[in-house]
Design an enzyme around this catalytic site. Sequence first.
Site, short mmCIF file in Angstrom:
data_model
loop_
_atom_site.label_atom_id
_atom_site.label_comp_id
_atom_site.label_asym_id
_atom_site.label_seq_id
_atom_site.Cartn_x
_atom_site.Cartn_y
_atom_site.Cartn_z
N ASN A 11 10.44 57.30 -11.78
CA ASN A 11 9.36 57.83 -12.44
C ASN A 11 8.28 56.09 -12.20
O ASN A 11 6.94 56.70 -13.01
CB ASN A 11 9.87 56.98 -14.08
CG ASN A 11 10.41 58.88 -14.00
OD1 ASN A 11 10.01 59.52 -14.53
ND2 ASN A 11 11.64 58.43 -15.47
N HIS A 18 20.81 57.43 -14.07
CA HIS A 18 19.35 58.01 -15.10
C HIS A 18 19.42 59.42 -14.18
O HIS A 18 19.00 59.76 -12.93
CB HIS A 18 18.03 57.27 -14.20
CG HIS A 18 16.97 58.24 -14.76
ND1 HIS A 18 15.52 57.49 -14.31
CD2 HIS A 18 16.79 59.06 -15.66
CE1 HIS A 18 15.12 58.55 -14.46
NE2 HIS A 18 15.06 59.43 -16.18
N SER A 54 15.63 56.23 -18.71
CA SER A 54 14.59 56.76 -18.09
C SER A 54 14.39 55.46 -17.67
O SER A 54 13.51 55.24 -17.35
CB SER A 54 13.76 57.59 -18.72
OG SER A 54 13.41 56.94 -20.09
N GLU A 64 19.48 58.24 -9.94
CA GLU A 64 19.34 56.98 -10.63
C GLU A 64 20.42 56.15 -10.53
O GLU A 64 20.96 56.48 -11.65
CB GLU A 64 18.12 56.37 -10.44
CG GLU A 64 16.79 56.94 -10.35
CD GLU A 64 15.25 56.43 -10.67
OE1 GLU A 64 14.36 56.21 -9.47
OE2 GLU A 64 15.15 56.73 -12.09
#
Length: 816
Positions: free
Chosen positions: A214, A163, A140, A175
């Site tokens: 994120n 991800h 992440s 991702e």
Amino acid sequence: MYKEHEANAAVAAKAPKASRFQVKKVAVLGAGVMGAQIAAHLVNVKVPVVLFDLAAKEGPKNGIVLKAVENLKKFKPSPLGVPEDAALIQAANYEENLALLGECDLVIEAIAERMDWKLDLYKKIAPHVAKHAIVASNTSGLSITRLSEALPESIKPRFCGIHFFNPPRYMYLVELIATPTTQPEILDHLETFVTSGLGKGVVRAKDTPNFIANRVGIAGMLATMREVERYGLSFDVVDDLTGKKLGRASSGTFRTADVVGLDTMAHVIKTLQDTLNADTDPFYGSFGTPEVLKTLLEMGNLGQKAKAGFYKKVGRDVLRFDLASKQYVPGGQKADEVYGRMLKKPAAERLKLLRNATGPQGQFLWAILRNSFHYAAVHLASIAETARDVDQAMRWGFGMKQGPFELWQEAGWLQVAQWIQEDIAAGKTLSNAPLPDWVFKGPVAEAGGVHTEQGSWNPSASRFEPRRVLPVYQRQLFPELLLGEAGPRFQSAGTTLHEDKNIRLWTLDDEVLIASLKTKMHVISPEVCEGLQQAVETAEKEFQGLVIWSGDEPFSAGADLESTLPAFIAVGVAAIEDAEGFMQQTMLRLRYASVPVVSAIRGLALGGGCELGLYSAKRVAHMESYIGLVEVGVGLVPGAGGLTYIARRAAENAATSTDKDLLKFVTEGFTAAAMAKVGTSALESRKLGYLLESDIVVPNKDELLYVAVQQAKSMADSGWRAPLKRMFPVGGRSAKATIQGQLVNMRDGGFISRHDFHIASLIAGVVTGGDVDANTMVTEEYLMTLERRAFCELVQHPKTQERILGMLSTGKPVRN
């Protein structure tokens, strides 16, 4: 190529050839929550997978993996399309089974977020990885480039970051992150597989802390928590403001944090804290762990998985955490209605009202929106190639209706930019970093935003860039577009042959006719039935096939009960009988059309929507389709051929089985209808009999129409012909008596109400063929007559009327 795409033919001609890289088998390293769920989704889409973990110190060597696989069956929402597919995950351990890596085309590492652990594992697996295999780390936020340094030179060109968002089955965003040594074609191969094979939306991120979604999303949540403290708002009020009213996930801010897990959120925050500083991120001062989050972590209240976080459920009550007392107090507070009304205004008016608001809730809303615009603009060049990547990541990863740049652009680019700059000058923002020059000068300012018909803004290259051209995207005839982007929109695409307020009949290629329902929730009214019958007639005269596809969710929520009630009140049950009869005729018209009819199902296909699919020659269903005959929820029976289908399929299944007991097959269908079972995936719908093994399950929602059209053409080219009308046997009164006996036990045991018993008895009467001998041969029309009678009898029943009115007024079933 479809007419709608002829303008792009020159660009497509320059596109790379379709990837010949095949992912025949995948290895997932790490049987933790993410690794196990990634493995589960791979078997959902029928990709063989080996799941690795450490060898157990006691018991079977694969004990850790076996336990993780078993636990998949307990997760809610389920990572598996059907629970028994857990058995398809092959268990392995690093001690005994590393040779299995040589059989895999893709290796996904998904162990704990520890750089040292990952690097050690890479050294262990490197000698065993196939020479052609892609190796990807599911992380992440750790640096992909640093991770690649532990790999031998032969693997580095085939290594990248991947991800998945949690839970992997349901979250659309993935991702992909390259390192300086990743070969470009490796990302193209992986993007193709993830898009079409796994059904995901791919965004390519730069190798920066926490990547795109994120980075922006967690910074936004931290900023929101800071503003909550500033304005003194409670968590439940904030969630009411920052959920659907704001065009974001319905769970809002703090419920989302509980679902994600407060420990997971704390980890992502720590990544920001450890890998950034005030020099690399001017917003760094707002990245401190909020006091309330520290407190909850110390208490072990990690969110939903610990049954306590920002919220805690006690019985039917939902309590919220109070930091001052460190206790849970009654929740359920709502925002002031005035702000709900403000948030319904057009974007420009909405933001102006919020900026000028005097109340804390309005000031809070402007602050969090301004902060999101400010952060995204300052960091765009460092975290993403284009503004498109940021907006897609926030849509797909955080459930936003619009990304930050889209909303900013819709509200008036330069005006909002001026407001933000004024707040920066006044010291109201989280950072005094100015907006980048490109915001006010040059192409973006002249275009009025970052998304244009030429493409989306790339600040590093100082130009608008079109979407990436890969062959896999030619399967997406109507991809999800951002505000301001150019591209085909299904509502106006192709050539329209007929359109009214209920239905549109159109074509992309003059070979297949498409019928798109336009009613709310795509419910089926008499007018829709007229349109469908017209569609069949037109398709038979001028086209190779007919596809029923409405563009977005749901496929159809069922018959339009609300519009038929006034006719029932005015005319009586005859109006209902006529409407049901017309729906049944429509279903039979679809079934016996002389061209193949293909239903392209996405989302809900309930009641009449389910029947619409059942009477098509073939179904092409998105993985996340929820199909079932649910009429008993409103006190009715399926009345547009659903019960007739159950009886016919039972006879067909018995005829091809060594077990000729017709009752067994009838009971399966009866149970599904009487209990209003809904398949919670296309795979489960197949088990319930609402999809057949020959039907196609499509992982990516945007490929549904392409596949459906290809199926219709293929069926026509293969010489498809409609089935011949034939009679089939039913179970008769003896089969009904057997089912009825079980219903009596359920009623007398208090498991079902008397009205439930009455409804189920009527269903049993239809699917067994009524008062006839066992194995009596009947027609579909005969059974449909029984359906109509049962339906009309129930419509007049006071308890059914209570259920219908209750559902229409509250959206929830009434149990009476």
